[in-house]
Scaffold this motif. Structure first.
Motif, PDB file in Angstrom:
ATOM      1  N   THR A   1       0.835  -1.202   0.000  1.00 35.26           N
ATOM      2  CA  THR A   1       0.000   0.000   0.000  1.00 35.26           C
ATOM      3  C   THR A   1       0.872   1.256   0.000  1.00 35.26           C
ATOM      4  OG1 THR A   1      -1.509  -1.273   1.382  1.00 35.26           O
ATOM      5  CG2 THR A   1      -1.988   1.072   1.124  1.00 35.26           C
ATOM      6  N   VAL A   2       1.900   1.245   0.852  1.00 40.62           N
ATOM      7  CA  VAL A   2       2.796   2.403   0.899  1.00 40.62           C
ATOM      8  C   VAL A   2       3.509   2.580  -0.448  1.00 40.62           C
ATOM      9  CG1 VAL A   2       4.815   3.424   2.008  1.00 40.62           C
ATOM     10  CG2 VAL A   2       3.141   2.154   3.378  1.00 40.62           C
ATOM     11  N   LYS A   3       3.923   1.433  -1.024  1.00 42.15           N
ATOM     12  CA  LYS A   3       4.652   1.484  -2.301  1.00 42.15           C
ATOM     13  C   LYS A   3       3.812   2.129  -3.416  1.00 42.15           C
ATOM     14  CE  LYS A   3       7.773  -1.461  -4.992  1.00 42.15           C
ATOM     15  NZ  LYS A   3       7.371  -1.151  -6.363  1.00 42.15           N
ATOM     16  N   MET A   4       2.489   1.897  -3.361  1.00 38.98           N
ATOM     17  CA  MET A   4       1.590   2.514  -4.335  1.00 38.98           C
ATOM     18  C   MET A   4       1.734   4.039  -4.359  1.00 38.98           C
ATOM     19  SD  MET A   4      -1.978   0.449  -3.644  1.00 38.98           S
ATOM     20  CE  MET A   4      -2.902   1.952  -4.016  1.00 38.98           C
ATOM     21  N   PHE A   5       2.101   4.590  -3.181  1.00 39.14           N
ATOM     22  CA  PHE A   5       2.166   6.051  -3.060  1.00 39.14           C
ATOM     23  C   PHE A   5       3.612   6.563  -3.054  1.00 39.14           C
ATOM     24  CE2 PHE A   5      -1.934   4.858  -1.308  1.00 39.14           C
ATOM     25  CZ  PHE A   5      -2.775   5.779  -1.913  1.00 39.14           C
TER      26      PHE A   5
ATOM     27  N   ASN B   1       5.533   7.795  -5.239  1.00 36.44           N
ATOM     28  CA  ASN B   1       5.732   9.112  -5.870  1.00 36.44           C
ATOM     29  C   ASN B   1       5.354  10.252  -4.939  1.00 36.44           C
ATOM     30  OD1 ASN B   1       6.746   8.353  -8.303  1.00 36.44           O
ATOM     31  ND2 ASN B   1       4.698   7.983  -9.181  1.00 36.44           N
ATOM     32  N   THR B   2       4.239  10.061  -4.254  1.00 35.20           N
ATOM     33  CA  THR B   2       3.772  11.093  -3.328  1.00 35.20           C
ATOM     34  C   THR B   2       4.792  11.302  -2.211  1.00 35.20           C
ATOM     35  OG1 THR B   2       1.564  10.236  -3.794  1.00 35.20           O
ATOM     36  CG2 THR B   2       1.769  11.826  -1.986  1.00 35.20           C
ATOM     37  N   ILE B   3       5.278  10.187  -1.648  1.00 33.41           N
ATOM     38  CA  ILE B   3       6.253  10.275  -0.559  1.00 33.41           C
ATOM     39  C   ILE B   3       7.546  10.912  -1.053  1.00 33.41           C
ATOM     40  CG2 ILE B   3       7.638   8.947   1.107  1.00 33.41           C
ATOM     41  CD1 ILE B   3       5.377   6.907   1.197  1.00 33.41           C
ATOM     42  N   GLU B   4       7.932  10.586  -2.310  1.00 32.62           N
ATOM     43  CA  GLU B   4       9.137  11.168  -2.897  1.00 32.62           C
ATOM     44  C   GLU B   4       9.050  12.695  -2.892  1.00 32.62           C
ATOM     45  OE1 GLU B   4       9.881   9.151  -6.534  1.00 32.62           O
ATOM     46  OE2 GLU B   4      11.929   8.775  -5.863  1.00 32.62           O
ATOM     47  N   GLN B   5       7.833  13.202  -3.174  1.00 31.88           N
ATOM     48  CA  GLN B   5       7.657  14.657  -3.221  1.00 31.88           C
ATOM     49  C   GLN B   5       7.625  15.270  -1.821  1.00 31.88           C
ATOM     50  OE1 GLN B   5       4.354  13.965  -6.311  1.00 31.88           O
ATOM     51  NE2 GLN B   5       4.835  16.152  -6.538  1.00 31.88           N
ATOM     52  N   VAL B   6       7.013  14.540  -0.878  1.00 31.48           N
ATOM     53  CA  VAL B   6       6.872  15.055   0.495  1.00 31.48           C
ATOM     54  C   VAL B   6       7.338  13.994   1.476  1.00 31.48           C
ATOM     55  CG1 VAL B   6       5.306  16.156   2.135  1.00 31.48           C
ATOM     56  CG2 VAL B   6       4.794  16.225  -0.321  1.00 31.48           C
ATOM     57  N   VAL B   7       8.633  13.982   1.763  1.00 29.13           N
ATOM     58  CA  VAL B   7       9.202  12.893   2.549  1.00 29.13           C
ATOM     59  C   VAL B   7       8.706  12.910   4.002  1.00 29.13           C
ATOM     60  CG1 VAL B   7      11.323  14.011   3.315  1.00 29.13           C
ATOM     61  CG2 VAL B   7      11.331  11.556   2.816  1.00 29.13           C
ATOM     62  N   ALA B   8       8.192  14.057   4.456  1.00 24.92           N
ATOM     63  CA  ALA B   8       7.644  14.128   5.814  1.00 24.92           C
ATOM     64  C   ALA B   8       6.507  13.129   6.029  1.00 24.92           C
ATOM     65  CB  ALA B   8       7.155  15.541   6.112  1.00 24.92           C
ATOM     66  N   LEU B   9       5.843  12.738   4.926  1.00 27.43           N
ATOM     67  CA  LEU B   9       4.743  11.770   5.047  1.00 27.43           C
ATOM     68  C   LEU B   9       5.229  10.457   5.660  1.00 27.43           C
ATOM     69  CD1 LEU B   9       3.013  12.277   1.577  1.00 27.43           C
ATOM     70  CD2 LEU B   9       2.225  13.119   3.809  1.00 27.43           C
TER      71      LEU B   9
ATOM     72  N   LEU C   1      -2.204   8.481   2.898  1.00 27.07           N
ATOM     73  CA  LEU C   1      -1.407   8.784   1.714  1.00 27.07           C
ATOM     74  C   LEU C   1      -2.300   9.188   0.544  1.00 27.07           C
ATOM     75  CD1 LEU C   1       1.287   5.948   2.044  1.00 27.07           C
ATOM     76  CD2 LEU C   1       1.544   8.385   2.581  1.00 27.07           C
ATOM     77  N   GLY C   2      -3.497   8.621   0.498  1.00 23.81           N
ATOM     78  CA  GLY C   2      -4.452   9.004  -0.550  1.00 23.81           C
ATOM     79  C   GLY C   2      -4.834  10.475  -0.426  1.00 23.81           C
TER      80      GLY C   2
ATOM     81  N   ALA D   1      12.179   3.977  -1.253  1.00 25.60           N
ATOM     82  CA  ALA D   1      11.721   2.596  -1.029  1.00 25.60           C
ATOM     83  C   ALA D   1      11.805   2.224   0.452  1.00 25.60           C
ATOM     84  CB  ALA D   1      12.548   1.617  -1.841  1.00 25.60           C
ATOM     85  N   LEU D   2      12.677   2.904   1.184  1.00 25.78           N
ATOM     86  CA  LEU D   2      12.799   2.603   2.610  1.00 25.78           C
ATOM     87  C   LEU D   2      11.473   2.827   3.347  1.00 25.78           C
ATOM     88  CD1 LEU D   2      16.251   4.285   3.381  1.00 25.78           C
ATOM     89  CD2 LEU D   2      15.777   1.834   3.135  1.00 25.78           C
ATOM     90  N   SER D   3      10.711   3.816   2.899  1.00 36.83           N
ATOM     91  CA  SER D   3       9.475   4.143   3.610  1.00 36.83           C
ATOM     92  C   SER D   3       8.458   3.006   3.523  1.00 36.83           C
ATOM     93  CB  SER D   3       8.880   5.438   3.067  1.00 36.83           C
ATOM     94  OG  SER D   3       8.476   5.248   1.725  1.00 36.83           O
ATOM     95  N   ALA D   4       8.492   2.257   2.430  1.00 41.09           N
ATOM     96  CA  ALA D   4       7.529   1.167   2.285  1.00 41.09           C
ATOM     97  C   ALA D   4       8.003  -0.104   2.980  1.00 41.09           C
ATOM     98  CB  ALA D   4       7.272   0.884   0.810  1.00 41.09           C
ATOM     99  N   THR D   5       9.307  -0.209   3.219  1.00 41.68           N
ATOM    100  CA  THR D   5       9.829  -1.458   3.786  1.00 41.68           C
ATOM    101  C   THR D   5      10.076  -1.363   5.300  1.00 41.68           C
ATOM    102  OG1 THR D   5      11.914  -0.669   2.868  1.00 41.68           O
ATOM    103  CG2 THR D   5      10.886  -2.538   1.769  1.00 41.68           C
ATOM    104  N   MET D   6      10.283  -0.142   5.800  1.00 41.00           N
ATOM    105  CA  MET D   6      10.621   0.005   7.225  1.00 41.00           C
ATOM    106  C   MET D   6       9.510  -0.504   8.145  1.00 41.00           C
ATOM    107  SD  MET D   6      10.245   4.126   7.648  1.00 41.00           S
ATOM    108  CE  MET D   6       8.638   4.920   7.591  1.00 41.00           C
TER     109      MET D   6
END
Lengths: 447, 447
Positions: free
Chosen positions: A295-299, A301-309, A434-435, B308-313
């Motif tokens: 589920t996290v991996k689906m997002f 791109n979003t996390i890449e833009q806002v790493v605070a997520l 994340l959505g 990718a760390l965010s999805a695996t951690m």
């Protein structure tokens, strides 16, 4: 009553005399606990030193592992004479755990009367009413006088586990009533039993699960409960001390199973036993963990833009898991006591969802404020506030419905509720948070 | 025994005759459960319709909430005549929950003998041995003959909760032994009690916690246990049916508290009760969630480089939490049964850590393979494998030591272990995984 320390035990094990002197002052159940970690030599010595009666007490109070060890140092003939001091239900428990070959050999050595009873009792599953009943009860006839009955009680009281309640049977052994010994002591000698007996007896059939038996005894404050076959003939009784064991056993089972642990495991389990009992549950949970991870991996791109997520998303899922566990525990407890239908309890579900909104808003506002001060972005704070309410709604809904659904599917809600509820709060928690972040990404970027 | 449905109950509530006819066929405890959700009008009707004795049964079997509701519809004089059909310990339970004013008024209306006993019993905390004991036991003297004793039993058996065990006292009411009714029935009429009594009696003092009482009764298979004061004088006895209630209560408490739920809460709790009972626990957990969040934030740069760390951690922390809960549950269960010192059980801790390595390696290798296929980076797979073993070691260590430590600090391990263990596995899990990632960042970048 002497408290047993390892030093005292080691002193006592010096020789037979010191051990027998020591045995007099301790309770067998305490000794059974204390000798669990002794090595085989000492266990063998104890078996040789004790006479049949004390040895029978020790075996009765030992747990399954220790029973097997003890009986491995006692030959068949000695074991049979030890059995003479035990109730039939305890004998069945012991030989039920022995290797098949030895079990058969022992039964063949018994007197034919005993053989019949033991074989009969061995037929019932260990955790059924038949598996925990004893055949040592007092039966009297309805047309007997009080004097006749008292005489009978005097004769067999010694061998009976319960004397407070006497069971009234007809000529075909059908249970037709029970008499409280109190009433009998107060009655006239010539009075017939039929005039003082109570004909509404709560009984169970031998196939009934022991948990159900325990529930009846605890609910109706019984001190014993008779077991009858389909025809109504009495087969045995279940006594309250065995019921207490069942209650303790079943609660421990529920508590441990909710945590993914097998009841058989304790501190003295070996490494390989522990691996065998705990690893499968962890593997099942790994599946859940990967579902959340996907589920996290689906997002990504979003996390890449806002790493605070990545640092804030786990707050949402963690709190969902905690709230879901709360709801689930309440449901599992209630289901252990009674049937719950959604139709009759929809109001409780509505309340649970309202509670989720309130608890979600309360924890959400605290979270939002802290997050705002950490990252200085109003939208991130707003998103986490909404996601918190959303995931607590998920936790309330799944925490309520999963145990009900498992019960309906005849699965044990205590065992598998946790995994479904936390999967839901993890996967949907990430998805909601994340959505929302993806939707509002233009307001979050550049944080 | 009739099963109670809401339809049958509503039919019965039409008028007094139909209700009384209905009452005959049901068990009071079932009725008490069934009427919990009735409105005040119906509760009031039931109080008016039932006579004192059946009403006393209903009150005895009601839970605390329902008892209060029922007694609010019964005036003081009627309540006193209802009390005539109850044991003193039950009366104390009921008036103990009433508003102080009414409690005092009721006690003042009692006969002075009853007043004294009730005031005495009210002194003990509700969850102590004194709080659950009854004063209805049978006491005999050591120099009495069997015939004298049997006569005494006949006289008061009706009012005694236990008749299977008789308590032998001296002239100053000091408990000096007990006699099993079986032995008395088998003995000669002229024999003295001193010749058949057992002088090693397991007893408790009134201040002892009810959980401790339950443990003694369950361990030594007792059917009742006497309560004595410091001087050794008998104050009352605790019967096995009350012990069963205690066991059920305490286990439920442990199970629910591990999940952060108050024992008082059930499906019928109101929204505001549920908020008050559940929200504080969630707030405490929020603190934990933020600790984990801060840890992730420390590594924000690393995650920025390798998203990718965010999805695996979360796989690492999730599995640590699961394994930690397993270890912790086993310790909490054992601590409920006996004292555990680290000194005597260091081998068990070593085994636990070995188990962590094995379980960590097993789940770690599966995770590593899947992660390798998802992201195609060998170092990421290696890191998650090592982190998994590391975090399972954390879970084993904290799961073992936290309950022991809490017990040593006289805190209840069942209540607060969860929060400390999951904080450890969350914070250290993120730290180990992201810390390793930071070290190996050059091998991970560009994934």
């Amino acid at each position: 009553m002497e408290k047993i320390t390892q030093e005292k035990l080691q002193d006592a094990l010096q020789n037979q005399d010191s051990f027998l002197a020591f045995y007099v002052d301790v309770e067998p159940v305490d000794l059974a606990l204390a000798i669990e970690n002794l090595d085989d030599d000492d266990i063998q010595k104890i078996c040789q030193w004790l006479e049949d009666e004390p040895l029978s007490e020790l075996i009765e109070d030992a747990d399954d592992d220790l029973r097997l060890r003890l009986s491995s140092f006692i030959d068949d003939h000695r074991l049979l004479s030890v059995f003479n001091f035990m109730q039939k239900d305890d004998i069945v428990d012991i030989i039920g755990d022995l290797p098949t070959g030895r079990k058969k050999a022992l039964i063949n050595l018994m007197r034919s009367g005993d053989q019949k009873i033991i074989k009969e009792l061995l037929k019932y599953p260990e955790e059924s009413a038949g598996g925990i009943m004893t055949t040592s009860y007092i039966a009297i006839k309805a047309n007997w006088t009080v004097a006749q009955s008292l005489q009978r009680i005097r004769e067999i009281a010694d061998k009976s586990e319960v004397i407070e309640t006497l069971y009234v049977i007809d000529d075909t052994k059908r249970l037709i009533g029970e008499v409280d010994l109190r009433n009998m002591l107060g009655a006239q000698k010539a009075q017939r039993i039929s005039t003082i007996m109570d004909d509404s007896v709560i009984s169970v059939q031998p196939e009934v699960d022991q948990e159900q038996v325990a529930r009846l005894v605890s609910r109706y404050d019984l001190t014993s409960i008779p077991v009858v076959n389909k025809r109504g003939a009495i087969l045995g009784i279940i006594t309250v001390d065995d019921v207490i064991d069942v209650i303790v056993e079943e609660y421990e089972e529920d508590m441990l199973q909710m945590a993914g642990v097998n009841r058989e495991e304790d501190l003295s389990s070996t490494l390989s036993e522990s691996i065998r009992m705990r690893l499968p549950w962890l593997m099942v949970n790994l599946l859940t963990a990967f579902l959340a991870s996907f589920t996290v991996k689906m997002f990504q791109n979003t996390i890449e833009q806002v790493v605070a997520l990545s640092a804030t998303m786990t707050i949402v899922t963690g709190m969902g898991g905690n709230a879901g566990t709360q709801t689930m525990s309440i449901l599992v407890r209630e289901l252990a006591k009674r049937e719950i239908s959604l139709k009759e309890n929809w109001k409780a579900l509505v309340k649970e969802l309202l509670l989720s909104v309130v608890d979600g808003a309360a924890t959400g506002i605290v979270t939002a404020i802290i997050v705002y001060f950490m990252y200085g972005n109003f939208y991130l704070a707003l998103i986490i506030f909404i996601a918190m309410i959303g995931n607590l709604l998920v936790s309330g809904l799944f925490g309520f419905l999963v145990p009900l659904g498992l019960k309906k599917l005849h699965a044990d809600p205590a065992i598998s509720s946790t995994i479904f509820v936390t999967t839901a709060t993890d996967v949907l928690g990430f998805f909601i948070f994340l959505g929302l972040a993806k939707l509002f990404i233009s307001h979050l970027a550049g944080m």
